[in-house]
Design a protein around this motif. Structure first.
Motif, mmCIF file in Angstrom:
data_model
loop_
_atom_site.group_PDB
_atom_site.id
_atom_site.type_symbol
_atom_site.label_atom_id
_atom_site.label_comp_id
_atom_site.label_asym_id
_atom_site.label_seq_id
_atom_site.Cartn_x
_atom_site.Cartn_y
_atom_site.Cartn_z
ATOM 1 N N ALA A 196 44.644 38.498 37.221
ATOM 2 C CA ALA A 196 44.911 37.182 37.810
ATOM 3 C C ALA A 196 44.642 36.071 36.804
ATOM 4 C CB ALA A 196 44.042 36.987 39.045
ATOM 5 N N ASP A 197 45.346 34.957 36.984
ATOM 6 C CA ASP A 197 45.091 33.778 36.155
ATOM 7 C C ASP A 197 43.714 33.204 36.477
ATOM 8 O OD1 ASP A 197 47.310 33.645 34.626
ATOM 9 O OD2 ASP A 197 48.454 32.392 36.015
ATOM 10 N N GLY A 198 43.446 33.077 37.746
ATOM 11 C CA GLY A 198 42.174 32.513 38.187
ATOM 12 C C GLY A 198 41.226 33.605 38.632
ATOM 13 N N GLU A 199 40.620 33.401 39.800
ATOM 14 C CA GLU A 199 39.621 34.377 40.239
ATOM 15 C C GLU A 199 40.218 35.595 40.926
ATOM 16 O OE1 GLU A 199 37.977 32.542 44.373
ATOM 17 O OE2 GLU A 199 37.165 31.680 42.504
ATOM 18 N N GLY A 200 41.523 35.542 41.174
ATOM 19 C CA GLY A 200 42.190 36.717 41.727
ATOM 20 C C GLY A 200 41.982 36.874 43.219
ATOM 21 N N PHE A 201 42.446 37.979 43.767
ATOM 22 C CA PHE A 201 42.354 38.208 45.209
ATOM 23 C C PHE A 201 40.890 38.437 45.597
ATOM 24 C CE2 PHE A 201 42.504 40.944 49.011
ATOM 25 C CZ PHE A 201 43.148 40.061 49.857
ATOM 26 N N GLU A 202 40.386 37.579 46.465
ATOM 27 C CA GLU A 202 39.005 37.686 46.954
ATOM 28 C C GLU A 202 37.988 37.787 45.816
ATOM 29 O OE1 GLU A 202 38.008 37.262 49.979
ATOM 30 O OE2 GLU A 202 39.864 37.411 51.122
ATOM 31 N N GLY A 203 38.287 37.087 44.720
ATOM 32 C CA GLY A 203 37.328 37.031 43.615
ATOM 33 C C GLY A 203 37.244 38.277 42.753
ATOM 34 N N THR A 204 38.220 39.182 42.926
ATOM 35 C CA THR A 204 38.174 40.430 42.142
ATOM 36 C C THR A 204 38.598 40.218 40.690
ATOM 37 O OG1 THR A 204 40.444 40.903 42.855
ATOM 38 C CG2 THR A 204 38.654 41.951 44.115
ATOM 39 N N GLY A 205 39.305 39.112 40.428
ATOM 40 C CA GLY A 205 39.856 38.900 39.093
ATOM 41 C C GLY A 205 41.245 39.513 38.938
#
Ligand code: ARG
Length: 230
Positions: free
Chosen positions: A18-27
């Motif tokens: 992911a660009d940011g923190e991804g799905f549910e913070g998984t990356g």
């Protein structure tokens, strides 16, 4: 308290960094990441995504270094010999990517050409098989670390085509002008979750959660989020 998923996060739309923190913070994000997260939730575990080469992701689950491999993994005889699989949650089919002006218009035109694939995948296996078995022989195939590298090699003229699963193929073609996809008659493959051979407790838990997520439509709605129906 954790559910470790080994994967190769270079296989859109199934798994991507992911660009940011991804799905549910998984990356990470993608169909596999979201389904894995939903399974972990049902089991009361925290999902941890471990990104590595595709072959390493398979081996990590086989050896128990990860709890499961989710990487758009096709179930086949070779893999069933060394690991156990959940029920299938999605399907794929191998297709051929060529440049828009390519002389390759059918599978017959691939003979004598150089084929790019991702190392360790079923695309590599089909392509490098003997001509009697519908392949083109090992010398005709280059295995790249990931699908995008194979696609870049196609754009640079280092290979003449790329054989890869249809869903990432569509993503790569959409993001790289000048490429197109040929339909093939290779069989439809079932994607499933792989675990260490004999780990029935884990497999039963995963299948239990997956059953519910399939039955209540969660799996289909996750797939529909990433893949628009034709
Ligand atoms: N479905 C193919 C296979 O199982 C390709 C999977 C590649 N997955 C990945 N995350 N790179 O061999």
């Amino acid at each position: 308290g954790k559910l470790h998923m080994s994967t190769n996060a270079a296989f859109p739309p199934y798994e991507m960094v992911a660009d940011g923190e991804g799905f549910e913070g998984t990356g990470y994000e993608g169909i596999d990441v979201e389904i894995a997260y939903a399974i972990a939730q049902k089991l009361g575990l925290e999902l941890v995504v471990d990104d590595m080469d595709f072959t390493a992701a398979l081996e990590a689950a086989q050896s128990g270094k990860s709890d499961m491999v989710m990487a758009g993994v096709t179930v086949n005889e070779d893999r069933l010999a060394v690991m156990d699989f959940s029920e299938s949650y999605a399907t794929g089919v191998q297709v051929v990517i060529v440049t828009e002006d390519s002389p390759i218009t059918t599978l017959d035109d691939i003979e004598g050409k150089l084929i790019g694939t991702q190392k360790g995948t079923t695309g590599f296996t089909y392509a490098s098989d003997t001509p009697e078995n519908g392949g083109y022989g090992e010398d005709a195939v280059i295995g790249f670390d990931n699908g995008l590298s194979a696609v870049q090699a196609l754009k640079n003229g280092q290979v003449d085509c790329v054989i890869i699963d249809n869903a990432p193929a569509q993503t790569f073609v959409a993001e790289n002008p000048g490429l197109k996809i040929l339909d093939t008659e290779w069989v439809t493959e079932d994607y499933a979750i792989g675990v260490a051979k004999g780990n029935t407790a884990l497999l039963d838990a995963i299948n239990g959660a997956l059953d519910e997520l399939i039955a209540d439509g969660t799996v289909q709605s996750i797939i529909d989020t990433y893949i628009t129906a034709e």
